[in-house]
Each structure stands twice: as C-alpha cells, then as structure tokens.
Design a protein around this motif. Structure first.
Motif, PDB file in Angstrom:
ATOM      1  N   UNK A 137      -7.482 -48.556  -7.676  1.00  0.00           N
ATOM      2  CA  UNK A 137      -8.176 -49.796  -8.046  1.00  0.00           C
ATOM      3  C   UNK A 137      -9.620 -49.779  -7.548  1.00  0.00           C
ATOM      4  N   UNK A 138      -9.818 -49.335  -6.315  1.00  0.00           N
ATOM      5  CA  UNK A 138     -11.142 -49.347  -5.721  1.00  0.00           C
ATOM      6  C   UNK A 138     -12.080 -48.376  -6.442  1.00  0.00           C
ATOM      7  N   UNK A 139     -11.584 -47.203  -6.798  1.00  0.00           N
ATOM      8  CA  UNK A 139     -12.413 -46.245  -7.519  1.00  0.00           C
ATOM      9  C   UNK A 139     -12.798 -46.782  -8.899  1.00  0.00           C
ATOM     10  N   UNK A 140     -11.868 -47.495  -9.550  1.00  0.00           N
ATOM     11  CA  UNK A 140     -12.183 -48.131 -10.825  1.00  0.00           C
ATOM     12  C   UNK A 140     -13.327 -49.137 -10.650  1.00  0.00           C
ATOM     13  N   UNK A 141     -13.241 -49.974  -9.620  1.00  0.00           N
ATOM     14  CA  UNK A 141     -14.289 -50.952  -9.350  1.00  0.00           C
ATOM     15  C   UNK A 141     -15.615 -50.268  -9.039  1.00  0.00           C
ATOM     16  N   UNK A 142     -15.578 -49.249  -8.176  1.00  0.00           N
ATOM     17  CA  UNK A 142     -16.810 -48.562  -7.802  1.00  0.00           C
ATOM     18  C   UNK A 142     -17.452 -47.892  -9.004  1.00  0.00           C
ATOM     19  N   UNK A 143     -16.638 -47.290  -9.878  1.00  0.00           N
ATOM     20  CA  UNK A 143     -17.181 -46.635 -11.071  1.00  0.00           C
ATOM     21  C   UNK A 143     -17.832 -47.652 -12.001  1.00  0.00           C
ATOM     22  N   UNK A 144     -17.214 -48.824 -12.140  1.00  0.00           N
ATOM     23  CA  UNK A 144     -17.802 -49.846 -13.013  1.00  0.00           C
ATOM     24  C   UNK A 144     -19.139 -50.333 -12.460  1.00  0.00           C
ATOM     25  N   UNK A 145     -19.249 -50.395 -11.142  1.00  0.00           N
ATOM     26  CA  UNK A 145     -20.524 -50.789 -10.535  1.00  0.00           C
ATOM     27  C   UNK A 145     -21.577 -49.713 -10.729  1.00  0.00           C
ATOM     28  N   UNK A 146     -21.174 -48.437 -10.590  1.00  0.00           N
ATOM     29  CA  UNK A 146     -22.121 -47.345 -10.809  1.00  0.00           C
ATOM     30  C   UNK A 146     -22.630 -47.355 -12.246  1.00  0.00           C
ATOM     31  N   UNK A 147     -21.753 -47.682 -13.192  1.00  0.00           N
ATOM     32  CA  UNK A 147     -22.156 -47.781 -14.598  1.00  0.00           C
ATOM     33  C   UNK A 147     -23.012 -49.012 -14.864  1.00  0.00           C
ATOM     34  N   UNK A 148     -22.942 -49.994 -13.959  1.00  0.00           N
ATOM     35  CA  UNK A 148     -23.739 -51.206 -14.109  1.00  0.00           C
ATOM     36  C   UNK A 148     -23.122 -52.253 -15.003  1.00  0.00           C
ATOM     37  N   UNK A 149     -21.844 -52.096 -15.364  1.00  0.00           N
ATOM     38  CA  UNK A 149     -21.203 -53.026 -16.296  1.00  0.00           C
ATOM     39  C   UNK A 149     -20.306 -54.046 -15.622  1.00  0.00           C
ATOM     40  N   UNK A 150     -19.671 -53.660 -14.515  1.00  0.00           N
ATOM     41  CA  UNK A 150     -18.611 -54.487 -13.969  1.00  0.00           C
ATOM     42  C   UNK A 150     -17.395 -54.436 -14.871  1.00  0.00           C
ATOM     43  N   UNK A 151     -16.372 -55.231 -14.543  1.00  0.00           N
ATOM     44  CA  UNK A 151     -15.095 -55.210 -15.250  1.00  0.00           C
ATOM     45  C   UNK A 151     -14.736 -56.583 -15.799  1.00  0.00           C
ATOM     46  N   UNK A 152     -14.031 -56.587 -16.913  1.00  0.00           N
ATOM     47  CA  UNK A 152     -13.433 -57.813 -17.435  1.00  0.00           C
ATOM     48  C   UNK A 152     -12.071 -57.972 -16.775  1.00  0.00           C
ATOM     49  N   UNK A 153     -11.983 -58.878 -15.824  1.00  0.00           N
ATOM     50  CA  UNK A 153     -10.747 -59.017 -15.061  1.00  0.00           C
ATOM     51  C   UNK A 153     -10.092 -60.376 -15.262  1.00  0.00           C
ATOM     52  N   UNK A 154     -10.446 -61.053 -16.334  1.00  0.00           N
ATOM     53  CA  UNK A 154      -9.797 -62.318 -16.640  1.00  0.00           C
ATOM     54  C   UNK A 154     -10.460 -63.493 -15.955  1.00  0.00           C
ATOM     55  N   UNK A 155      -9.964 -64.691 -16.258  1.00  0.00           N
ATOM     56  CA  UNK A 155     -10.464 -65.940 -15.677  1.00  0.00           C
ATOM     57  C   UNK A 155     -11.968 -66.076 -15.868  1.00  0.00           C
ATOM     58  N   UNK A 156     -12.449 -65.608 -17.053  1.00  0.00           N
ATOM     59  CA  UNK A 156     -13.857 -65.722 -17.421  1.00  0.00           C
ATOM     60  C   UNK A 156     -14.777 -64.925 -16.506  1.00  0.00           C
ATOM     61  N   UNK A 157     -14.224 -63.963 -15.762  1.00  0.00           N
ATOM     62  CA  UNK A 157     -15.046 -63.129 -14.896  1.00  0.00           C
ATOM     63  C   UNK A 157     -15.497 -61.902 -15.673  1.00  0.00           C
ATOM     64  N   UNK A 158     -16.777 -61.542 -15.526  1.00  0.00           N
ATOM     65  CA  UNK A 158     -17.330 -60.422 -16.246  1.00  0.00           C
ATOM     66  C   UNK A 158     -18.259 -60.892 -17.354  1.00  0.00           C
ATOM     67  N   UNK A 159     -18.995 -59.951 -17.940  1.00  0.00           N
ATOM     68  CA  UNK A 159     -19.934 -60.231 -19.009  1.00  0.00           C
ATOM     69  C   UNK A 159     -19.384 -59.693 -20.322  1.00  0.00           C
ATOM     70  N   UNK A 165     -10.312 -53.140 -17.901  1.00  0.00           N
ATOM     71  CA  UNK A 165      -9.785 -52.428 -16.742  1.00  0.00           C
ATOM     72  C   UNK A 165      -9.368 -51.007 -17.078  1.00  0.00           C
ATOM     73  N   UNK A 166      -8.812 -50.813 -18.258  1.00  0.00           N
ATOM     74  CA  UNK A 166      -8.278 -49.499 -18.614  1.00  0.00           C
ATOM     75  C   UNK A 166      -9.344 -48.524 -19.100  1.00  0.00           C
ATOM     76  N   UNK A 167     -10.615 -48.936 -19.098  1.00  0.00           N
ATOM     77  CA  UNK A 167     -11.678 -48.082 -19.628  1.00  0.00           C
ATOM     78  C   UNK A 167     -12.057 -46.956 -18.680  1.00  0.00           C
ATOM     79  N   UNK A 168     -11.741 -47.108 -17.411  1.00  0.00           N
ATOM     80  CA  UNK A 168     -12.113 -46.098 -16.441  1.00  0.00           C
ATOM     81  C   UNK A 168     -11.169 -46.162 -15.254  1.00  0.00           C
TER      82      UNK A 168
END
Length: 229
Positions: A137-159, A165-168
């Motif tokens: 989970x942590x590596x997924x989060x870190x990779x999304x931050x490195x890409x500059x996108x963040x993650x769509x994790x529900x509850x209107x969080x994300x852009x 979540x399954x993209x990386x």
C-alpha cells in the motif's frame, strides 16, 4: 553522480508545509534566498525560487500516527519523488487477521499484483503479512506522489486526473522492489519523461516508510519495467 537527499522527522513546532520544506532545503545546503513552496494544478508541492520552479529539486511529505516526515532530493536527472509512511500499530487490531488482510490487499491491488502477493505471502506469519500489505500500500502511495497524480481513494478524495488504486503498485517487494504501472500510469511516466525508477521501503515496530524516485535518463540503478510476465 550521488543523489543528495534529506529525510526529516518534523517537530511539532513546524506547522506548515513551506516551513518544513525550508528546513529540509537547509539540510541539503540549498540557499534559502527567494526559496518558496508552490503547488501545481493537481496539488503536488514543488520548490520555486523567485516564482520559478527548480527542476532538479523535489520534495514529498507524509504523515501518520501523529508524526510528519518530509523527503527532499536534488539531482539534475530527477523528475519526481514520492514518500509515504504507515503507522503499523493501527493494523494490529484483533479483527485485522489474515482474512481481513487478504481482503484489504484485494481491494487496492491490480489482479497481477494480487497474484504475486498471494504467492509471496504463503509462508508469512500474521505480523509479516501485515508488513507485507502495508509495504504494498505504501509503495503504491509513494509512486502516485512521485508521478504527481495522487490516488482516487473514494469519499471525493483525489482529483479528476488522479490514478485509480489498481493503476500502480508493486509486483515484488523483496529482496528488491519491482513496481507495476498500468497504461494510465505509463502515460503519466511519458508526460514526465521518466525513464528509470528506484523504490525502497523499510520498517521498525512502529512505522513503515517507502520512497520512490523517478529519473529522466539512464543514470539510476534500475531499468523501468513496462512489460510484466
């Protein structure tokens, strides 16, 4: 060329992201004259001097379990960094047993990642399994931050441009990390002109920390994996 980095546990007296960034930049030996912290349209923080971005200097921050941590890295070929932290005691509730941990993994992993995870976890005791799930989970989060996108994790969080979540994720976490990027994530890699990556994680009894670095040429240690057997 070595990669200058600084990893800073932020004291409670540091109250803003910009204050944290200036502290980290100071440890890197960066001049603080005209230095500030800005954010791109997706909310990713980036260093700026006199209003202009500094391409070789990158930062990422994370918080969990009442602690805040900031990573700053400087390299002429660096195009992105991501940092994430997991507070492990939160995963040790009695009901968070093996069955729960496998259900949790299945919810955020792509099919190919979950298959690899299941095979690797067969001999894990419950504590080792917790760390394994946390590392993925942590590596997924870190990779999304490195890409500059963040993650769509529900509850209107994300852009709107955030990745699902399954993209990386991570096809392998030991003895070295092999990251996974689906077609959407690969498109972002192309946008950043990322050609290489390095990913790391480690833990003690309380915190698990991961970091991902994206590079724009062949000077990093590991080739970017774009096809997966």
């Amino acid at each position: 060329m070595p990669l200058p980095t600084t990893l800073v546990w932020l004291p409670e007296t540091v109250s803003t992201d910009e204050e944290a960034f200036l502290l980290a930049a100071h440890f890197l030996g960066e001049s603080l004259d005209g230095l500030s912290l800005s954010r791109d349209p997706l909310g990713k923080p980036y260093p700026a001097r006199q209003g202009h971005s500094i391409p070789c200097l990158h930062i990422s921050n994370t918080h969990d379990g009442g602690q805040r941590l900031l990573l700053a890295a400087k390299h002429e070929n660096l195009v992105g960094v991501g940092l994430d932290m997991v507070y492990l005691p939160r995963m040790r509730s009695p009901y968070k047993n093996r069955a729960y941990l496998h259900r949790l993994a299945a919810r955020f992993m792509a099919h190919v990642e979950f298959e690899r995870f299941q095979r690797a976890a067969q001999q894990d005791d419950e504590e080792a399994l917790r760390r394994r799930v946390a590392a993925h989970f942590s590596l997924m989060e870190a990779a999304s931050k490195a890409l500059g996108t963040g993650l769509k994790i529900g509850a209107f969080m994300g852009h709107s441009a955030s990745l699902p979540l399954s993209a990386l994720g991570a096809l392998q976490i030991e003895p070295w990390v092999q990251l996974f990027f689906d077609d959407l994530a690969k498109t972002r890699l192309v946008t950043l002109k990322a050609q290489r990556w390095e990913a790391y994680w480690g833990s003690d009894d309380t915190y698990l920390i991961s970091a991902v670095f994206l590079f724009g040429n062949e000077q990093s240690k590991q080739a970017l994996q774009l096809d997966y057997p």
